[in-house]
Design a protein around this motif. Sequence first.
Motif, mmCIF file in Angstrom:
data_model
loop_
_atom_site.group_PDB
_atom_site.id
_atom_site.type_symbol
_atom_site.label_atom_id
_atom_site.label_comp_id
_atom_site.label_asym_id
_atom_site.label_seq_id
_atom_site.Cartn_x
_atom_site.Cartn_y
_atom_site.Cartn_z
ATOM 1 N N ILE A 330 6.503 -6.088 9.170
ATOM 2 C CA ILE A 330 6.618 -4.657 9.405
ATOM 3 C C ILE A 330 7.767 -4.376 10.359
ATOM 4 N N TYR A 331 8.659 -3.483 9.918
ATOM 5 C CA TYR A 331 9.797 -3.064 10.733
ATOM 6 C C TYR A 331 9.513 -1.706 11.355
ATOM 7 N N ASP A 332 10.239 -1.410 12.439
ATOM 8 C CA ASP A 332 10.206 -0.049 12.964
ATOM 9 C C ASP A 332 11.005 0.819 12.011
ATOM 10 N N TYR A 333 10.328 1.683 11.333
ATOM 11 C CA TYR A 333 10.949 2.525 10.308
ATOM 12 C C TYR A 333 11.831 3.569 10.970
ATOM 13 N N ALA A 334 13.101 3.608 10.596
ATOM 14 C CA ALA A 334 14.058 4.483 11.257
ATOM 15 C C ALA A 334 13.985 5.904 10.728
ATOM 16 N N ASP A 344 8.947 -5.230 2.162
ATOM 17 C CA ASP A 344 8.696 -5.030 3.589
ATOM 18 C C ASP A 344 9.104 -3.631 4.045
ATOM 19 N N GLU A 345 10.185 -3.111 3.492
ATOM 20 C CA GLU A 345 10.590 -1.736 3.820
ATOM 21 C C GLU A 345 9.552 -0.733 3.325
ATOM 22 N N ILE A 346 9.091 -0.949 2.116
ATOM 23 C CA ILE A 346 8.089 -0.042 1.528
ATOM 24 C C ILE A 346 6.806 -0.069 2.347
ATOM 25 N N GLY A 361 -0.179 -9.940 10.374
ATOM 26 C CA GLY A 361 0.807 -10.262 9.360
ATOM 27 C C GLY A 361 0.483 -9.780 7.967
ATOM 28 N N LYS A 362 -0.564 -8.968 7.804
ATOM 29 C CA LYS A 362 -0.938 -8.476 6.487
ATOM 30 C C LYS A 362 -1.137 -6.966 6.506
ATOM 31 N N VAL A 363 -0.888 -6.332 5.360
ATOM 32 C CA VAL A 363 -1.162 -4.906 5.212
ATOM 33 C C VAL A 363 -2.383 -4.720 4.312
ATOM 34 N N PHE A 364 -3.147 -3.691 4.611
ATOM 35 C CA PHE A 364 -4.375 -3.388 3.885
ATOM 36 C C PHE A 364 -4.436 -1.888 3.602
ATOM 37 N N VAL A 365 -5.213 -1.524 2.585
ATOM 38 C CA VAL A 365 -5.623 -0.131 2.438
ATOM 39 C C VAL A 365 -6.753 0.076 3.436
#
Length: 535
Positions: A330-334, A344-346, A361-365
């Motif tokens: 996860i990046y800091d979304y600009a 990763d951007e999405i 380190g994981k994304v979830f609904v």
Amino acid sequence: MGMYVNSIIPYEAYREIVSDTYFVDKSLLIEELIPALKRKNKYFCITRPRRFGKSVMASMVGAYFEKGVDSRELFDNLAIAESKDYLVHLNKHNVIFIDFSRTSRECSDYGQYIERIQDGINGDLVSIYKDIEIRMDDAVWDVLQKIFIKTGDKFIFVMDEWDAVFHMLFISKDEQKKYLLFLKNLLKDQVYVKFAYMTGVLPITQYSSGSELNMFLEYNMVRKKKFSEYFGFSEKEVDKLYEIYKRETDDPRITREDLQVWYDGYYTATGKRLYNPRSIVCALTDDELASYWTSSGPYDEIFYYIRNNIEAVRDDLVLMLAGEGVDAEIYDYAAVSMKLETKDEIYSAMVVYGLLTYEDGKVFVPNREIMEQFRKMLMTKDSLGYVYRLAKESEKMLKATLAGDTETMSEILKFAHDTEAPVFSYNSEAELSAVVNLVYLAARDSYRVEREDKAGEGYVDFIFYPERKGADALILELKINSVPEEAIRQIKDRKYALRFKGKLGEAPKYTGRILAVGISYDKKTKKHFCKVEVL
């Protein structure tokens, strides 16, 4: 008292919140801000997804510090009243409060937008500082400098929805940069700033080494622990609200478990889970579970983030819909828009906007409220390819299961396998679970579907809780390299059906049939076998 300077608006907004039946006291945030009045590090930007109480907290900060209104009646019974500095700073400061989401009537360009703010602040200052020559067409920072030189007066800046301009269609990218320059001129290294408190969804852009707003300390939900407890509701806070709900509501329909399933699941940097506050308050007020967080057409909003690279994310969507986490960085979304092309951007953008949550380190609904919107998207967007096709087949799958039509069930599962998507390799039960979840997607219209739920003497793969009391309940168990009869036997031996039985002396919660559903997959023959039995 003006529209921006020492305005009554934050006081009135917070007064309404405090008087609400389901008010939660977060006033100790103020205690953490007070030390900034004497520090160089006095610029705070707190970012959270929508509906996480950012505007409420901004109104609270403004109402506490500003001179314009006597707000003691609001705060005397709150936690901040116990602070040793409570009365020292209550209504003792000049506050400039700006809600950047507001525009002038029929606003159609950036010039009109920013002039409304500058003219509004200057107009307030003219009425307050009558002995100082102020020209309305002067830059607001020049006016504030002049006031400081003449009087020594400083100002607290409270700015809500700082990133609103990045969502306004009439503002171009070049004008977005002008806006960042406006904030820099207004705030950076200005002696008249006591401290600045800013909120929004998007983190501050840092697209160059000389970022205009690099004086701000940024606090987001994923990476920063500080301020975590002030945005979103904790388990204990929801427990208290639920007790109020039971006292205040005639024949309450919502259970405490319902609130957890629907609105919990957002992780903070502290590792704690939070509930969406607006959704909790709306559900308890309305005595109804629904999607309160999302805006109109939310599944179109989800599609907005994935549309540039559907192929890369659709397999992940299947896994996430089954409750699995997906690896992501996860990046800091600009604020200056990313194209959102890589996974990763999405996922980073979707975490920022609250459509996904992130942990280890994981994304979830995060919960059912958001899961419902993913389901609608998968059944609506044909550009999702095989995922869409299988989602449409899910309507047939539920009907076949309820009818005990195991032949049709096996055919649909074979169709799923024949898509030859990577997720359908079935190397693990998790992958089989993901596929089963997808082919039963339509069931979420009339069932609450729980995976790995505690039942009887173990954990069942899937339980389908019917929304209607008289509908059939489903207990579904999966087996790889076995037979469906073994799955049915496990359902019986471990007494999973007890999950649908009421407590001793109580009427049963469900009056329909309880169906045991066994599904197996043979890796060698690549065949699915199904069995449905009434318990």
